[in-house]
Design a protein around this motif. Sequence first.
Motif, PDB file in Angstrom:
ATOM      1  N   SER A 156       6.143  -7.708 -10.031  1.00  0.00           N
ATOM      2  CA  SER A 156       6.879  -7.801  -8.769  1.00  0.00           C
ATOM      3  C   SER A 156       7.231  -6.414  -8.242  1.00  0.00           C
ATOM      4  O   SER A 156       7.208  -6.174  -7.030  1.00  0.00           O
ATOM      5  N   PHE A 157       7.543  -5.495  -9.141  1.00  0.00           N
ATOM      6  CA  PHE A 157       7.816  -4.124  -8.709  1.00  0.00           C
ATOM      7  C   PHE A 157       6.537  -3.439  -8.230  1.00  0.00           C
ATOM      8  O   PHE A 157       6.566  -2.665  -7.266  1.00  0.00           O
ATOM      9  N   LEU A 158       5.426  -3.712  -8.890  1.00  0.00           N
ATOM     10  CA  LEU A 158       4.147  -3.177  -8.409  1.00  0.00           C
ATOM     11  C   LEU A 158       3.901  -3.624  -6.973  1.00  0.00           C
ATOM     12  O   LEU A 158       3.504  -2.829  -6.108  1.00  0.00           O
ATOM     13  N   ASN A 159       4.161  -4.896  -6.716  1.00  0.00           N
ATOM     14  CA  ASN A 159       3.958  -5.455  -5.380  1.00  0.00           C
ATOM     15  C   ASN A 159       4.905  -4.823  -4.367  1.00  0.00           C
ATOM     16  O   ASN A 159       4.517  -4.523  -3.231  1.00  0.00           O
ATOM     17  N   LEU A 160       6.147  -4.604  -4.766  1.00  0.00           N
ATOM     18  CA  LEU A 160       7.131  -3.979  -3.871  1.00  0.00           C
ATOM     19  C   LEU A 160       6.666  -2.589  -3.451  1.00  0.00           C
ATOM     20  O   LEU A 160       6.582  -2.277  -2.256  1.00  0.00           O
ATOM     21  N   TYR A 161       6.375  -1.745  -4.429  1.00  0.00           N
ATOM     22  CA  TYR A 161       6.006  -0.367  -4.113  1.00  0.00           C
ATOM     23  C   TYR A 161       4.655  -0.295  -3.402  1.00  0.00           C
ATOM     24  O   TYR A 161       4.467   0.514  -2.488  1.00  0.00           O
ATOM     25  N   GLY A 162       3.727  -1.160  -3.801  1.00  0.00           N
ATOM     26  CA  GLY A 162       2.424  -1.170  -3.139  1.00  0.00           C
ATOM     27  C   GLY A 162       2.521  -1.595  -1.689  1.00  0.00           C
ATOM     28  O   GLY A 162       1.935  -0.968  -0.805  1.00  0.00           O
ATOM     29  N   SER A 163       3.282  -2.662  -1.414  1.00  0.00           N
ATOM     30  CA  SER A 163       3.392  -3.162  -0.040  1.00  0.00           C
ATOM     31  C   SER A 163       4.189  -2.223   0.848  1.00  0.00           C
ATOM     32  O   SER A 163       4.044  -2.257   2.068  1.00  0.00           O
ATOM     33  N   CYS A 164       5.031  -1.382   0.254  1.00  0.00           N
ATOM     34  CA  CYS A 164       5.819  -0.412   1.034  1.00  0.00           C
ATOM     35  C   CYS A 164       5.123   0.938   1.153  1.00  0.00           C
ATOM     36  O   CYS A 164       5.714   1.914   1.642  1.00  0.00           O
ATOM     37  N   GLY A 165       3.864   1.014   0.704  1.00  0.00           N
ATOM     38  CA  GLY A 165       3.099   2.237   0.849  1.00  0.00           C
ATOM     39  C   GLY A 165       3.353   3.292  -0.203  1.00  0.00           C
ATOM     40  O   GLY A 165       2.802   4.401  -0.128  1.00  0.00           O
ATOM     41  N   GLU A 166       4.196   2.977  -1.204  1.00  0.00           N
ATOM     42  CA  GLU A 166       4.486   3.933  -2.279  1.00  0.00           C
ATOM     43  C   GLU A 166       3.455   3.748  -3.400  1.00  0.00           C
ATOM     44  O   GLU A 166       3.790   3.364  -4.521  1.00  0.00           O
ATOM     45  N   ILE A 167       2.201   4.037  -3.060  1.00  0.00           N
ATOM     46  CA  ILE A 167       1.119   3.721  -3.986  1.00  0.00           C
ATOM     47  C   ILE A 167       1.146   4.599  -5.234  1.00  0.00           C
ATOM     48  O   ILE A 167       0.745   4.156  -6.323  1.00  0.00           O
ATOM     49  N   LEU A 168       1.652   5.832  -5.131  1.00  0.00           N
ATOM     50  CA  LEU A 168       1.725   6.693  -6.306  1.00  0.00           C
ATOM     51  C   LEU A 168       2.736   6.159  -7.316  1.00  0.00           C
ATOM     52  O   LEU A 168       2.497   6.189  -8.530  1.00  0.00           O
ATOM     53  N   VAL A 169       3.874   5.658  -6.809  1.00  0.00           N
ATOM     54  CA  VAL A 169       4.870   5.049  -7.693  1.00  0.00           C
ATOM     55  C   VAL A 169       4.297   3.782  -8.312  1.00  0.00           C
ATOM     56  O   VAL A 169       4.475   3.520  -9.509  1.00  0.00           O
ATOM     57  N   CYS A 170       3.608   3.001  -7.479  1.00  0.00           N
ATOM     58  CA  CYS A 170       2.964   1.770  -7.958  1.00  0.00           C
ATOM     59  C   CYS A 170       1.997   2.087  -9.086  1.00  0.00           C
ATOM     60  O   CYS A 170       2.004   1.431 -10.134  1.00  0.00           O
ATOM     61  N   ARG A 171       1.178   3.119  -8.882  1.00  0.00           N
ATOM     62  CA  ARG A 171       0.195   3.488  -9.896  1.00  0.00           C
ATOM     63  C   ARG A 171       0.872   3.992 -11.175  1.00  0.00           C
ATOM     64  O   ARG A 171       0.436   3.683 -12.289  1.00  0.00           O
ATOM     65  N   GLN A 172       1.958   4.743 -11.017  1.00  0.00           N
ATOM     66  CA  GLN A 172       2.676   5.252 -12.187  1.00  0.00           C
ATOM     67  C   GLN A 172       3.245   4.103 -13.020  1.00  0.00           C
ATOM     68  O   GLN A 172       3.124   4.090 -14.249  1.00  0.00           O
ATOM     69  N   LEU A 173       3.870   3.130 -12.331  1.00  0.00           N
ATOM     70  CA  LEU A 173       4.416   1.972 -13.048  1.00  0.00           C
ATOM     71  C   LEU A 173       3.309   1.199 -13.751  1.00  0.00           C
ATOM     72  O   LEU A 173       3.472   0.743 -14.885  1.00  0.00           O
ATOM     73  N   PHE A 174       2.180   1.060 -13.054  1.00  0.00           N
ATOM     74  CA  PHE A 174       1.037   0.349 -13.626  1.00  0.00           C
ATOM     75  C   PHE A 174       0.557   1.046 -14.901  1.00  0.00           C
ATOM     76  O   PHE A 174       0.314   0.401 -15.924  1.00  0.00           O
ATOM     77  N   ASP A 175       0.424   2.363 -14.831  1.00  0.00           N
ATOM     78  CA  ASP A 175      -0.065   3.123 -15.983  1.00  0.00           C
ATOM     79  C   ASP A 175       0.895   3.060 -17.168  1.00  0.00           C
ATOM     80  O   ASP A 175       0.474   3.195 -18.325  1.00  0.00           O
ATOM     81  N   GLU A 176       2.189   2.852 -16.874  1.00  0.00           N
ATOM     82  CA  GLU A 176       3.195   2.815 -17.929  1.00  0.00           C
ATOM     83  C   GLU A 176       3.360   1.432 -18.550  1.00  0.00           C
ATOM     84  O   GLU A 176       4.058   1.278 -19.560  1.00  0.00           O
TER      85      GLU A 176
END
Length: 474
Positions: A156-176
């Motif tokens: 759900s956090f991946l979706n939040l950051y991805g949909s808000c354009g914060e793709i670098l944060v999304c990718r960081q969370l994904f990698d972690e």
Amino acid sequence: MTTKSYSQLNNISTKILNLLNNPSISPSHFSQIQAQLIHHNLHYNTTIAKNLISTCQSLSLLNSSFTLYTKLIKKPHIFICNTLIQELSHSEDRLLKQKSISMYIHMYQERIFPNIYTYPFVLKSLSDLKELKLGKCVHTHVVKWGLDSDIYVQNSFLNLYGSCGEILVCRQLFDEMPQRDVVSWTVLVMGYRECGKYGDAVGVFERMRGSGVAPNRVTMVNALAACANCGGLDVGVWIDEYIRMKGWEMDVILGTSLIDMYGKCGKIERGFWVFREMKCRNVYTWNAVIRGLALAKSGEEALRWFLIMERENVKPDEVTLLAVLRACAYAGMVEQGREIFSSLMNGKYGFPPGAKHYACMVDLLARCGHLEEALSMIKEMPVEPTKSVWGALLAGCRLHGNQELSEFAAWKLIALAPRNSAYYVVLANLYGEMGRWNDAEKIRTLMKESGLLKDLGSSSVELEDQKDLLDLLR
């Protein structure tokens, strides 16, 4: 409570549940039921509350539930809070989505401690509403309560950051993430696609394939959209073959995505294979076919399929008309374009032409040398002409050597986009062609004073306008 009192209360509960589940219940009946529920102090009962909220949703009365469990009942059970947040988050009404967040804030204020079932729906609303700042606050709460290790909450956090354009944060969370499922990968693909990083989206999809996680339909639709926009034909073909190997039904969404991919990658004939095997099609499916033919510059074929679409009683939309007008422009079919645009003006399709339709029509006329007619159309537009409109006129004027009108169009573009160096370069070059060297030097001085540098990669406005007009079809 005596046995008799308990039995009476149980009977009342059963009666209320039966009334709530009655298919013929009306809003007026509901008000009476709610009054009885409060009178008998049954609003704390989680079973009744769940049915009450469900009934409110079906009657479009979710506001009543929100008021009941935030104003009249200050501290409802966590199950009730989660149920209400879930229903509010799935609403199409933005105000109701906001109330799902308000319900969460109410929980926080009343010290109703959330659990892992609370956050996916709160975060869904935050994602849908693009509430990044609030989302970051909720993220700190999740970490504080120690709920950040749950994969559903993480997704759900991946979706939040991805949909808000914060793709670098999304990718960081994904990698972690210690573990990832198909949703995790799909959300990351979607995030890259939505922010226009199509190559990265395809790269993530390729990495997903190598990880052994099987994609689902949502993954495929997003990967196909990314392939369509970055020319990833090889990956798109692999997806097509995978779908067939797995025996998936070629439904409207999947089929349309494949047709769109093939059309944008220059393989519209393969898109027709998909089109013909689809049992159900909608306007988006037809649009993908006509748009693909337009992009392939098969104007006559695009027009033929547009007419077939009308004969099959599929109502065209704004995108359909953009595609067919663009096809007419590519093929130089002026009369056909005029006829379609006239029908659009006369209300045949149920909506008036927008700026993008005018841009396509101006492009058609200007390409074919009808420059004065194109200029008249611009002057008569009911909306302000856009960069695409003036760009289409400028491209046509340059093509047919009309320097005076080219100058006029170029100045209009500079007024609309004063920071775009390409327009200044075209104007300076135009003055050079006309022998107006002083004017050309003035433009170069103006660029220098404005801090604009000549971008050799975008110095041709004709190419830029082609891209703008292609974007209208995507």
